[in-house]
Scaffold this motif. Structure first.
Motif, short mmCIF file in Angstrom:
data_model
loop_
_atom_site.label_atom_id
_atom_site.label_comp_id
_atom_site.label_asym_id
_atom_site.label_seq_id
_atom_site.Cartn_x
_atom_site.Cartn_y
_atom_site.Cartn_z
N CYS A 72 0.83 -1.21 0.00
CA CYS A 72 0.00 0.00 0.00
C CYS A 72 0.86 1.26 0.00
O CYS A 72 0.59 2.21 -0.74
CB CYS A 72 -0.94 0.01 1.20
N ARG A 73 1.91 1.27 0.82
CA ARG A 73 2.81 2.42 0.87
C ARG A 73 3.54 2.63 -0.45
O ARG A 73 3.82 3.77 -0.84
CB ARG A 73 3.83 2.29 2.00
N ALA A 74 3.87 1.53 -1.15
CA ALA A 74 4.56 1.63 -2.44
C ALA A 74 3.61 2.04 -3.55
O ALA A 74 4.05 2.38 -4.65
CB ALA A 74 5.21 0.30 -2.77
N GLY A 75 2.31 2.00 -3.30
CA GLY A 75 1.33 2.39 -4.30
C GLY A 75 0.90 1.25 -5.20
O GLY A 75 0.28 1.49 -6.24
N TYR A 76 1.19 0.01 -4.82
CA TYR A 76 0.81 -1.15 -5.63
C TYR A 76 -0.60 -1.63 -5.31
O TYR A 76 -1.25 -2.20 -6.17
CB TYR A 76 1.79 -2.30 -5.42
N LEU A 77 -1.06 -1.40 -4.11
CA LEU A 77 -2.42 -1.72 -3.70
C LEU A 77 -3.08 -0.45 -3.18
O LEU A 77 -2.40 0.41 -2.60
CB LEU A 77 -2.45 -2.79 -2.60
#
Length: 75
Positions: free
Chosen positions: A45-50
């Motif tokens: 989530c933090r990486a922007g993948y989810l």
């Protein structure tokens, strides 16, 4: 974020791509170590993948475009 094959992050990403939008409690159903899966979920989530959807009475998550690109790179 670096994603290795057979990791909890890879499993979450793979399930998200195949199933689309999943209920927020889905990581509990994956059958692996829940703490490791939750940690991987937060990192994705933090990486922007989810991305998490927070609607009244409904909480779920789905894979983003950058998450799909990461899935294709690892695959």
């Amino acid at each position: 974020m670096r994603i290795g094959r057979n990791s909890a992050a890879w499993l979450l990403l793979q399930v998200s791509v195949v199933c689309g939008q999943l209920p927020y409690h889905a990581p509990k159903l994956l059958g692996s170590n829940y703490a490791r899966t939750q940690d991987a979920f937060q990192k994705l989530c933090r990486a922007g993948y989810l991305e998490v959807v927070k609607a009244p009475g409904h909480k779920s998550f789905f894979v983003t475009d950058s998450g799909f690109e990461a899935y294709c790179r690892v695959r």
